[in-house]
Motif scaffolding. Structure first.
Motif, mmCIF file in Angstrom:
data_model
loop_
_atom_site.group_PDB
_atom_site.id
_atom_site.type_symbol
_atom_site.label_atom_id
_atom_site.label_comp_id
_atom_site.label_asym_id
_atom_site.label_seq_id
_atom_site.Cartn_x
_atom_site.Cartn_y
_atom_site.Cartn_z
ATOM 1 N N ILE A 168 0.835 -1.204 0.000
ATOM 2 C CA ILE A 168 0.000 0.000 0.000
ATOM 3 C C ILE A 168 0.872 1.258 0.000
ATOM 4 N N LEU A 169 1.955 1.233 0.798
ATOM 5 C CA LEU A 169 2.831 2.404 0.907
ATOM 6 C C LEU A 169 3.693 2.623 -0.325
ATOM 7 N N ARG A 170 4.036 1.544 -1.033
ATOM 8 C CA ARG A 170 4.946 1.572 -2.177
ATOM 9 C C ARG A 170 6.348 2.009 -1.735
ATOM 10 N N GLU A 171 7.244 2.189 -2.704
ATOM 11 C CA GLU A 171 8.655 2.438 -2.398
ATOM 12 C C GLU A 171 8.868 3.747 -1.642
ATOM 13 N N SER A 172 8.274 4.835 -2.122
ATOM 14 C CA SER A 172 8.486 6.131 -1.482
ATOM 15 C C SER A 172 7.924 6.140 -0.068
ATOM 16 N N GLY A 173 6.776 5.515 0.115
ATOM 17 C CA GLY A 173 6.191 5.458 1.445
ATOM 18 C C GLY A 173 7.007 4.613 2.389
ATOM 19 N N THR A 174 7.595 3.537 1.863
ATOM 20 C CA THR A 174 8.437 2.675 2.691
ATOM 21 C C THR A 174 9.693 3.403 3.143
ATOM 22 N N VAL A 175 10.293 4.174 2.229
ATOM 23 C CA VAL A 175 11.483 4.957 2.581
ATOM 24 C C VAL A 175 11.144 5.975 3.661
ATOM 25 N N LEU A 176 10.005 6.648 3.490
ATOM 26 C CA LEU A 176 9.576 7.634 4.492
ATOM 27 C C LEU A 176 9.339 6.954 5.834
ATOM 28 N N ALA A 177 8.667 5.797 5.815
ATOM 29 C CA ALA A 177 8.417 5.051 7.049
ATOM 30 C C ALA A 177 9.727 4.634 7.698
ATOM 31 N N SER A 178 10.713 4.285 6.858
ATOM 32 C CA SER A 178 12.016 3.886 7.384
ATOM 33 C C SER A 178 12.699 5.034 8.112
ATOM 34 N N ARG A 179 12.626 6.241 7.529
ATOM 35 C CA ARG A 179 13.252 7.404 8.166
ATOM 36 C C ARG A 179 12.542 7.768 9.476
ATOM 37 N N ILE A 180 11.205 7.726 9.438
ATOM 38 C CA ILE A 180 10.434 8.017 10.653
ATOM 39 C C ILE A 180 10.752 6.987 11.733
ATOM 40 N N ALA A 181 10.847 5.720 11.324
ATOM 41 C CA ALA A 181 11.173 4.657 12.272
ATOM 42 C C ALA A 181 12.547 4.883 12.878
ATOM 43 N N GLY A 182 13.499 5.330 12.056
ATOM 44 C CA GLY A 182 14.837 5.616 12.574
ATOM 45 C C GLY A 182 14.815 6.708 13.622
ATOM 46 N N LEU A 183 14.013 7.734 13.377
ATOM 47 C CA LEU A 183 13.891 8.842 14.326
ATOM 48 C C LEU A 183 13.275 8.360 15.639
ATOM 49 N N LEU A 184 12.175 7.602 15.530
ATOM 50 C CA LEU A 184 11.511 7.096 16.727
ATOM 51 C C LEU A 184 12.398 6.105 17.478
ATOM 52 N N LEU A 185 13.090 5.256 16.713
ATOM 53 C CA LEU A 185 13.949 4.263 17.333
ATOM 54 C C LEU A 185 15.110 4.914 18.070
ATOM 55 N N SER A 186 15.637 6.000 17.504
ATOM 56 C CA SER A 186 16.730 6.703 18.180
ATOM 57 C C SER A 186 16.249 7.300 19.503
ATOM 58 N N ALA A 187 15.016 7.818 19.512
ATOM 59 C CA ALA A 187 14.463 8.365 20.756
ATOM 60 C C ALA A 187 14.274 7.265 21.797
ATOM 61 N N ILE A 188 13.780 6.097 21.352
ATOM 62 C CA ILE A 188 13.619 4.960 22.265
ATOM 63 C C ILE A 188 14.970 4.531 22.817
ATOM 64 N N ALA A 189 15.988 4.509 21.955
ATOM 65 C CA ALA A 189 17.325 4.090 22.370
ATOM 66 C C ALA A 189 17.905 5.045 23.401
ATOM 67 N N VAL A 190 17.761 6.352 23.156
ATOM 68 C CA VAL A 190 18.278 7.340 24.108
ATOM 69 C C VAL A 190 17.561 7.232 25.441
ATOM 70 N N GLN A 191 16.237 7.021 25.400
ATOM 71 C CA GLN A 191 15.471 6.853 26.633
ATOM 72 C C GLN A 191 15.930 5.616 27.397
ATOM 73 N N MET A 192 16.216 4.543 26.661
ATOM 74 C CA MET A 192 16.671 3.311 27.290
ATOM 75 C C MET A 192 18.023 3.512 27.975
ATOM 76 N N VAL A 193 18.930 4.226 27.278
ATOM 77 C CA VAL A 193 20.241 4.518 27.864
ATOM 78 C C VAL A 193 20.083 5.405 29.095
ATOM 79 N N ALA A 194 19.220 6.422 29.011
ATOM 80 C CA ALA A 194 18.992 7.322 30.143
ATOM 81 C C ALA A 194 18.433 6.567 31.340
ATOM 82 N N ASP A 195 17.481 5.662 31.097
ATOM 83 C CA ASP A 195 16.919 4.862 32.190
ATOM 84 C C ASP A 195 18.007 4.021 32.852
#
Length: 204
Positions: A168-195
């Protein structure tokens, strides 16, 4: 039935693990990490990631305290190490470098980072260990085991249908989802390190 199965413990444990693992939140990360895979390989990755996560969490539920004590590793150390590993993966997603076809053979990506530490991370591991400690004995292990299997089944269902979402997302949507996921994942990682860091401070 009550002496063999604790409904309240089951619901509490299942909801806690579900929220920590966050199957809907895994979808964009899964799509980003498996964008170079075919549909068959992606299904294999979903199967193996779910089994790896189930196995890792189950082992720590049974022997987690003994393992950490033997290695002289604290829970905060587990959180920091998991956070740093997730941060590396997040940076790869953000920079578009998580597309190495050699690494994406349907095996490596399913084990790391999907199976662990993304799904079977410090949060899920610690939550399961605490659930077992709250209700020791056969009834406690049975209840926690059923809760864990239920959540991992739901995770598997979410990942199995990731291919449909990708179509449904196609290639461009998948790339965008990948970048958003990277941003969210980095925030989760920093929170995990802080905890983990705050855990070290409180322990000392």
């Amino acid at each position: 039935m009550g002496q063999f199965f604790d409904v309240e413990l089951f619901l509490t444990t299942a909801v806690t693990i579900f929220v920590i693992v966050d199957p809907p939140g895994l979808l964009p990360v899964f799509l980003g990490l498996t964008k170079s895979l075919g549909s068959r390989q992606r299904r294999r990755a979903a199967d193996r990631a779910s089994l790896v996560a189930l196995g890792v969490i189950a082992v720590f539920a049974l022997f987690g305290r003994q393992i950490l004590d033997y290695l002289q590793v604290s829970v905060p150390a587990l959180q920091v190490s998991g956070g740093l590993l997730l941060l590396l993966i997040a940076l790869e997603l953000l920079m578009g470098k998580g597309e190495d076809p050699v690494a994406h053979d349907g095996v490596n990506v399913a084990i790391v980072p999907l199976g662990t530490p993304l799904m079977a991370g410090p949060g899920a591991i610690v939550a399961t260990m605490l659930a077992v400690q709250r209700a020791p004995g056969f009834a406690g292990y049975l209840t926690v085991a059923l809760a864990l299997v239920t959540v991992m089944f739901l995770v598997w269902v979410f990942l199995r249908y990731a291919g449909l979402i990708r179509a449904i997302l196609r290639e461009s949507g998948t790339v965008l989802a990948s970048r958003i996921a990277g941003l969210l994942l980095s925030a989760i990682a920093v929170q995990m390190v802080a905890d983990g860091i705050f855990g070290f401070i409180e322990a000392h």
